[in-house]
Design a protein around this motif. Structure first.
Motif, PDB file in Angstrom:
ATOM      1  N   GLY A 196       0.816  -1.202   0.000  1.00  0.00           N
ATOM      2  CA  GLY A 196       0.000   0.000   0.000  1.00  0.00           C
ATOM      3  C   GLY A 196       0.853   1.256   0.000  1.00  0.00           C
ATOM      4  N   GLU A 197       1.927   1.251  -0.758  1.00  0.00           N
ATOM      5  CA  GLU A 197       2.839   2.396  -0.834  1.00  0.00           C
ATOM      6  C   GLU A 197       2.624   3.141  -2.142  1.00  0.00           C
ATOM      7  N   GLY A 198       2.108   4.372  -2.055  1.00  0.00           N
ATOM      8  CA  GLY A 198       1.847   5.177  -3.241  1.00  0.00           C
ATOM      9  C   GLY A 198       0.569   4.805  -3.956  1.00  0.00           C
ATOM     10  N   VAL A 199      -0.121   3.797  -3.437  1.00  0.00           N
ATOM     11  CA  VAL A 199      -1.355   3.311  -4.043  1.00  0.00           C
ATOM     12  C   VAL A 199      -2.114   2.530  -2.972  1.00  0.00           C
ATOM     13  N   GLU A 200      -3.399   2.429  -3.147  1.00  0.00           N
ATOM     14  CA  GLU A 200      -4.201   1.679  -2.179  1.00  0.00           C
ATOM     15  C   GLU A 200      -3.799   0.202  -2.211  1.00  0.00           C
ATOM     16  N   GLN A 201      -3.669  -0.385  -1.036  1.00  0.00           N
ATOM     17  CA  GLN A 201      -3.252  -1.783  -0.932  1.00  0.00           C
ATOM     18  C   GLN A 201      -4.226  -2.681  -1.694  1.00  0.00           C
ATOM     19  N   ASN A 202      -3.656  -3.602  -2.476  1.00  0.00           N
ATOM     20  CA  ASN A 202      -4.506  -4.487  -3.282  1.00  0.00           C
ATOM     21  C   ASN A 202      -3.723  -5.762  -3.564  1.00  0.00           C
ATOM     22  N   SER A 203      -4.043  -6.834  -2.856  1.00  0.00           N
ATOM     23  CA  SER A 203      -3.296  -8.088  -2.987  1.00  0.00           C
ATOM     24  C   SER A 203      -3.478  -8.716  -4.371  1.00  0.00           C
ATOM     25  N   GLY A 204      -4.672  -8.517  -4.960  1.00  0.00           N
ATOM     26  CA  GLY A 204      -4.922  -9.076  -6.286  1.00  0.00           C
ATOM     27  C   GLY A 204      -4.037  -8.440  -7.340  1.00  0.00           C
ATOM     28  N   GLU A 205      -3.936  -7.093  -7.315  1.00  0.00           N
ATOM     29  CA  GLU A 205      -3.070  -6.391  -8.254  1.00  0.00           C
ATOM     30  C   GLU A 205      -1.598  -6.712  -7.996  1.00  0.00           C
ATOM     31  N   SER A 206      -1.264  -6.880  -6.720  1.00  0.00           N
ATOM     32  CA  SER A 206       0.116  -7.246  -6.369  1.00  0.00           C
ATOM     33  C   SER A 206       0.495  -8.572  -7.002  1.00  0.00           C
ATOM     34  N   GLU A 207      -0.396  -9.531  -6.909  1.00  0.00           N
ATOM     35  CA  GLU A 207      -0.127 -10.854  -7.473  1.00  0.00           C
ATOM     36  C   GLU A 207      -0.063 -10.794  -8.994  1.00  0.00           C
ATOM     37  N   LYS A 208      -0.915  -9.949  -9.598  1.00  0.00           N
ATOM     38  CA  LYS A 208      -0.935  -9.810 -11.060  1.00  0.00           C
ATOM     39  C   LYS A 208       0.404  -9.295 -11.580  1.00  0.00           C
ATOM     40  N   TYR A 209       0.933  -8.275 -10.928  1.00  0.00           N
ATOM     41  CA  TYR A 209       2.202  -7.703 -11.381  1.00  0.00           C
ATOM     42  C   TYR A 209       3.384  -8.615 -11.055  1.00  0.00           C
ATOM     43  N   LYS A 210       3.249  -9.378  -9.985  1.00  0.00           N
ATOM     44  CA  LYS A 210       4.296 -10.354  -9.657  1.00  0.00           C
ATOM     45  C   LYS A 210       4.379 -11.414 -10.752  1.00  0.00           C
ATOM     46  N   LYS A 211       3.221 -11.931 -11.166  1.00  0.00           N
ATOM     47  CA  LYS A 211       3.184 -12.930 -12.231  1.00  0.00           C
ATOM     48  C   LYS A 211       3.704 -12.348 -13.542  1.00  0.00           C
ATOM     49  N   LEU A 212       3.350 -11.093 -13.798  1.00  0.00           N
ATOM     50  CA  LEU A 212       3.809 -10.436 -15.023  1.00  0.00           C
ATOM     51  C   LEU A 212       5.330 -10.339 -15.040  1.00  0.00           C
ATOM     52  N   ALA A 213       5.922  -9.951 -13.915  1.00  0.00           N
ATOM     53  CA  ALA A 213       7.379  -9.843 -13.826  1.00  0.00           C
ATOM     54  C   ALA A 213       8.043 -11.196 -14.064  1.00  0.00           C
ATOM     55  N   ILE A 214       7.456 -12.252 -13.485  1.00  0.00           N
ATOM     56  CA  ILE A 214       8.015 -13.603 -13.651  1.00  0.00           C
ATOM     57  C   ILE A 214       7.912 -14.054 -15.101  1.00  0.00           C
ATOM     58  N   GLU A 215       6.763 -13.786 -15.736  1.00  0.00           N
ATOM     59  CA  GLU A 215       6.571 -14.171 -17.138  1.00  0.00           C
ATOM     60  C   GLU A 215       7.541 -13.429 -18.057  1.00  0.00           C
ATOM     61  N   MET A 216       7.726 -12.141 -17.796  1.00  0.00           N
ATOM     62  CA  MET A 216       8.647 -11.345 -18.604  1.00  0.00           C
ATOM     63  C   MET A 216      10.082 -11.834 -18.439  1.00  0.00           C
ATOM     64  N   GLN A 217      10.442 -12.214 -17.206  1.00  0.00           N
ATOM     65  CA  GLN A 217      11.781 -12.729 -16.949  1.00  0.00           C
ATOM     66  C   GLN A 217      12.017 -14.037 -17.692  1.00  0.00           C
ATOM     67  N   LYS A 218      11.027 -14.916 -17.663  1.00  0.00           N
ATOM     68  CA  LYS A 218      11.146 -16.202 -18.356  1.00  0.00           C
ATOM     69  C   LYS A 218      11.258 -15.996 -19.864  1.00  0.00           C
ATOM     70  N   GLU A 219      10.464 -15.055 -20.395  1.00  0.00           N
ATOM     71  CA  GLU A 219      10.499 -14.771 -21.834  1.00  0.00           C
ATOM     72  C   GLU A 219      11.862 -14.231 -22.239  1.00  0.00           C
ATOM     73  N   MET A 220      12.423 -13.349 -21.409  1.00  0.00           N
ATOM     74  CA  MET A 220      13.733 -12.786 -21.707  1.00  0.00           C
ATOM     75  C   MET A 220      14.798 -13.880 -21.693  1.00  0.00           C
ATOM     76  N   GLU A 221      14.744 -14.773 -20.700  1.00  0.00           N
ATOM     77  CA  GLU A 221      15.716 -15.863 -20.610  1.00  0.00           C
ATOM     78  C   GLU A 221      15.585 -16.808 -21.799  1.00  0.00           C
TER      79      GLU A 221
END
Length: 232
Positions: A196-221
């Motif tokens: 909840g830093e700079g934006v309203e706390q939202n666990s669903g959005e947190s998980e969405k961006y976490k998955k996005l980062a992981i997918e992007m990392q895998k694609e880059m590798e």
């Protein structure tokens, strides 16, 4: 003429003819975009950094070709191509490239300006650094957006200048950087949503961006793996 690029001799002829075409387009037809390609050719194929640097510099100075300004800025930054290393000259060329809407120039100039502003003999101010990074981000340079986010995340000071910690701005620029493909920015967005830093706390959005980062990392590798296999 059609070339068989699996034939070594035909590849050599193709590369030689390409250099001839670039020289004609640059010196006879006076096309700035072709002059830049000639610089790239001399740099990558001939490994002639002195001649490449001269082409880039003239193409920036006389033809106002932004990408050439970026390249000669890199040469001054590294002391390459027979040029004496000079951060001040590098920044000058990055600034010109940025003015000509080469947004990599905005990012590189912004970072070098920021480092300069923190030194005992600053070449540029903190504000000038932020202005370059802001234009770079507006021009969709993902690294400029990420750097702006980082600056607002922790704040920065230089002499009498100060960038105060601003989590809302840090979040805003992190989202822009993530959308443009910066993986660490996506991870930061996930963390900021979770805390909840700079934006309203939202666990669903947190998980969405976490998955996005992981997918992007895998694609880059995966892409890096393909390039490595092709090289081998």
């Amino acid at each position: 003429m059609t070339y068989n690029l699996k034939n070594e001799e035909e590849v050599k002829e193709y590369i030689k003819n390409l250099g001839t075409e670039y020289r004609f387009g640059c010196f006879s037809e006076k096309k700035p975009e072709v002059c830049h390609l000639l610089g790239d050719y001399l740099e990558a194929i001939n490994q002639d950094f002195d001649k490449a640097g001269k082409i880039y510099k003239v193409n920036c100075d006389n033809s106002n070709f932004g990408r050439s300004c970026f390249k000669i800025g890199n040469y001054f930054l590294a002391g390459k191509g027979g040029l004496q290393k000079s951060d001040s000259k590098a920044i000058e060329y990055y600034e010109k490239g940025c003015e000509l809407n080469d947004f990599d120039s905005c990012f590189r100039g912004g970072v070098i300006s920021f480092l300069s502003s923190k030194s005992k003999s600053p070449i540029r101010t903190l504000k000038q650094s932020v202005d370059l990074l802001t234009k770079g981000c507006e021009g969709k340079n993902k690294d400029a957006c990420f750097h702006l986010s980082s600056l607002h995340l922790v704040g920065a000071t230089s002499g009498t200048e100060e960038i105060c910690e601003d989590m809302a701005k840090a979040f805003h620029y992190a989202v822009k950087a993530c959308e443009l493909g910066n993986i660490p920015a996506c991870a930061n967005v996930s963390t900021m949503y979770r805390k909840g830093e700079g934006v309203e706390q939202n666990s669903g959005e947190s998980e969405k961006y976490k998955k996005l980062a992981i997918e992007m990392q895998k694609e880059m590798e995966y892409e890096e793996g393909l390039i490595f296999q092709q090289a081998v």
